[in-house]
Design an enzyme around this catalytic site. Structure first.
Site, short mmCIF file in Angstrom:
data_model
loop_
_atom_site.label_atom_id
_atom_site.label_comp_id
_atom_site.label_asym_id
_atom_site.label_seq_id
_atom_site.Cartn_x
_atom_site.Cartn_y
_atom_site.Cartn_z
N SER A 183 0.85 -1.18 0.00
CA SER A 183 0.00 0.00 0.00
C SER A 183 0.90 1.25 0.00
O SER A 183 1.69 1.43 -0.91
CB SER A 183 -0.96 -0.04 1.19
OG SER A 183 -1.98 0.92 1.06
N ASP A 195 -9.81 -3.30 -5.61
CA ASP A 195 -9.19 -2.50 -4.54
C ASP A 195 -9.58 -1.03 -4.69
O ASP A 195 -9.21 -0.38 -5.67
CB ASP A 195 -7.68 -2.66 -4.62
CG ASP A 195 -6.94 -1.99 -3.47
OD1 ASP A 195 -7.58 -1.23 -2.71
OD2 ASP A 195 -5.74 -2.23 -3.33
N HIS A 249 -8.05 -4.77 -1.58
CA HIS A 249 -6.82 -4.28 -0.97
C HIS A 249 -6.15 -5.32 -0.07
O HIS A 249 -4.93 -5.40 -0.01
CB HIS A 249 -7.13 -3.03 -0.16
CG HIS A 249 -5.92 -2.21 0.17
ND1 HIS A 249 -5.16 -1.58 -0.79
CD2 HIS A 249 -5.34 -1.90 1.36
CE1 HIS A 249 -4.17 -0.92 -0.21
NE2 HIS A 249 -4.25 -1.10 1.09
#
Length: 717
Positions: free
Chosen positions: A569, A655, A690
């Site tokens: 991320s 995501d 995600h």
């Protein structure tokens, strides 16, 4: 661990396999602040991306075919690791107690806890009568049954009503973080007709259990609205309780420990504002505590006629604690009860009938402080009887749980270190006795004495000292020959705990040294550690990580070109940046859902997270200075013709945080410009978001995949 694989060997292997997919170049030019930038791979961003979040099958065929070609290429290039992946997965699964459960949390007549059953991918939510047998629970919600037939399933917020008759819960079956809230009758085990789509975040009950509060997202998937739902009425008739007018803020929902107030928490990454709803008189609506002002952050607890507020006001960078009257809580009535101490970050505060607890961190180590209350006095606290729960290991992680009850002397904390499996304790704040309730079991066996945990301080370029936590086997040679797996994050003020992980042992047992770099951008060394790694100081995050790698080489733990770096991320941004800045330092880079197209994303105000992220990275739409600074480090924008290390990027099609096209574009550009023979791979999970695969075993397979890649490029088996 055998020696490092020679680049020529991997090049020969690559020559015997199909050629990698080459994304079509379709130059798209955008101009901002008088600067024109051409993006060859902008076409990978689906024009109907919002629809794809809800209906992944609607992805344009040309984009889908490219992602599937990348997946096929990655599978082919790593086909020789499939046996190793299976072995790693088996090892990790063997360390996992399949029929596990958490220690039950008391709440009046019941104790609540999640458990896993043997073979189950998902948790069951359970309860027992107070003092009952954990072997004969009432199963309130069976995640395995709920997920049956679904490729993805995630349980979001849950909340049982105060009378223990109802359970509200929210689920997502696509990975897009759009949750549907439902209500279950705990007497019959059946769901009520009440069903609320597109929720996000917490669920909270009114005191009488007749009204459910929830958060709804806007058309850009931003959590901006609080609604109340009266049981038995259509969701279309739900009442809007609060609407946040600024799309740069998130709205959260929680409650005070006393359950007297429902908390509406409005915040971005540097500013917060709290409104309170009386849980016994919800029709009165939310009441403001203190109006927002840029840079001011605060959180609220409750005791009797007082609010207890942790705040960074009056230059209290690492926070102080004040009280305010419930009836008139504005800042003009705040009275300090815990002073600010620079470098001692107050992380969390809970207030009980007779005690206050705070979780704090100093010199990157956490501790719990317990203080008896004297609310009838000006001091509010009995500071003479304050005491601390701390530990002696060089590096460790500490978690604090306040539970469901207010009139209690018991809190629960969890302790672990890189070598010590998690231990769960109940702590009596009155007697100061701690009771071990659970020690994490490792069914396949684990001897902490076989491993070493170290804490080093790496000198950064500007003289700051970056903490680095190490884990390795006692038998691992410390002569520089060992490969090193270096993890980093460094964003949003999130500190990386030095906690236990069963998965890491599979690398460490193969001769890897595992390291966590506690770099700026997190709050590992206080709030300043965060502010020194954001906005115009963001590059400190990247140089800190490089400094950690250089220091580990200088100290003889590894050597240049033997480090496998990993981050996800915002930590994936870190991976992209260090690949550009110091490619020769690293053997390989594993970037999980990497935020690498920073400039384009921050220029796109319609993406879910863009406006709320401007206080973290800067607003390149409004500021030429921000535009230039972000452009100077944005990983995608700074890929150039040079020799890159091995790179593996992981993405999720649905995501909403780091959209799939960021890693897809990054890999396409890397493959075009990379002048080395090293692997450049992309794997997109076409049925997840995600967090990757949703089941606990499928999650282990993801980790095994990453670790097999690391072992392969390091020359292991």
């Amino acid at each position: 661990m055998t020696g490092q694989t020679k680049p020529s060997a991997i090049a020969k292997e690559a020559a015997e396999l199909p050629s990698p997919p080459l994304a079509e170049r379709v130059p798209t030019v955008a101009t901002h602040h008088g600067v024109s930038i051409s993006d060859d791979y902008a076409w990978l961003r689906a024009q109907n991306w919002q629809e794809v979040m809800r209906k992944p099958g609607e992805l344009a065929p040309n984009i889908r075919s490219h992602l599937e070609a990348e997946n096929a290429y990655t599978k082919g290039m790593l086909a020789d690791t499939e046996d190793l992946q299976a072995t790693l997965f088996a090892e990790m699964k063997a360390r996992l107690k399949e029929d596990d459960r958490q220690v039950p949390q008391p709440h009046g007549p019941y104790e609540y806890f999640p458990r896993f059953v043997k073979g189950g991918q998902y948790a069951q939510l359970c309860r027992i009568p107070s003092g009952g047998s954990v072997d004969e629970p009432q199963v309130l919600l069976d995640g395995n049954a709920e997920a049956e037939g679904k490729s993805y399933w995630d349980l979001g917020a849950t909340a049982h009503s105060g009378d223990h008759k109802l359970l509200a819960y929210a689920t997502d079956d696509k990975g897009s973080e759009l949750y549907t809230a439902r209500v279950r009758d705990l007497t019959t085990g059946k769901n009520l007709a009440d069903e609320i789509p597109d929720t996000h975040g917490g669920l909270e009950w009114s005191s009488d259990g007749k009204t459910l509060f929830y958060i709804k997202v806007d058309e850009h998937q931003r959590p901006l609205f609080v609604y109340s739902h009266v049981l038995g009425t259509p969701a279309s008739e739900d009442k809007l309780v609060y609407a946040e007018p600024d799309s740069g803020f998130f709205v959260g929902l929680s409650s005070t420990q006393s359950r007297k107030f429902i908390i509406i928490d409005i915040h971005d990454h540097e500013t917060s504002e709290v409104r309170l709803i009386d849980a016994e008189n919800t029709e009165a609506g939310p009441r403001l505590v203190a109006a927002r002002r840029v840079g001011h952050q605060y959180s609220v607890e409750h005791h009797g006629s007082h609010l207890v507020i942790a705040t960074n006001s009056d230059a209290a960078e690492d926070f102080r604690i004040v009280t305010a009257p419930v009836e008139n809580p504005g800042e003009e009535n705040w009275r300090e009860i815990v002073t600010h101490k620079p470098g001692r970050l107050i992380i969390d505060v809970s207030v009980f009938q007779n005690y206050m607890t705070r979780l704090e961190r100093e010199e990157s180590l956490p501790r719990i402080v317990v203080t008896p209350l004297k609310p009838e006095t000006d001091e509010f606290l009995d500071l003479a009887e304050e005491h601390t729960i701390a530990f002696d290991e060089e590096a460790y992680a500490l978690g604090l749980s306040s539970g469901y009850e207010f009139d209690t002397t018991r809190i629960r904390f969890t302790y672990s270190s890189m070598t010590t499996p998690a231990e769960t304790y109940d702590y009596d704040m009155a007697t100061r006795e701690r009771t071990l309730r659970k020690r994490q079991e490792i069914p396949s066996g684990h001897n902490p004495a076989d491993y070493v945990t170290r804490r080093l301080l790496a000198p950064a370029a500007d003289g700051e000292l970056v903490p680095v936590t190490l884990l390795y086997k006692k038998t691992t040679p410390l002569d520089g020959s060992a490969p090193l797996f270096l993890y980093g994050y460094g964003a949003y003020g999130i500190a990386m705990p030095a906690s236990f992980s069963t998965g890491r042992l599979s690398l460490v047992d193969r001769g890897f040294i595992f390291a966590i770099a506690h770099i700026r951008g997190g709050k590992d060394k206080g709030y300043r550690w965060y502010t020194d790694g954001r906005m115009k100081k963001k590059k400190n995050t990247f140089t800190d990580f490089i400094a950690a790698g250089e220091h580990l080489i200088a100290e003889g733990f590894t050597q240049r070109g033997r480090i496998v770096a990993n981050g996800g991320s915002a930590g994936g941004m870190l991976m992209g940046a260090i690949a550009n800045m110091a490619p020769d330092l690293f053997l390989a880079i594993i970037a999980d859902v990497p935020f690498v197209d920073v400039l384009n994303t921050m220029l796109d105000k319609d993406l879910p997270l863009t406006p709320p992220e401007w206080p973290e990275w800067g607003n390149p739409l409004a500021s030429k200075e921000d535009f230039d600074y972000i452009r100077s480090y944005s990983p995608y924008d700074n890929v150039e013709a040079k020799k890159y290390p091995h790179i593996l990027a992981l993405a999720g099609l649905t995501d909403p945080r780091v959209t799939y096209w960021e890693p897809a574009k990054w890999i396409a550009k890397l493959r075009k410009l990379n002048t080395s023979d090293n692997l450049v791979l992309l794997k997109t999970n076409m049925g997840a978001g995600h967090g990757g695969a949703s089941g606990r075993f499928d999650g282990l397979k993801d980790t095994a995949f990453n670790y097999a890649f690391a072992v392969k490029v390091a020359g292991g088996a």
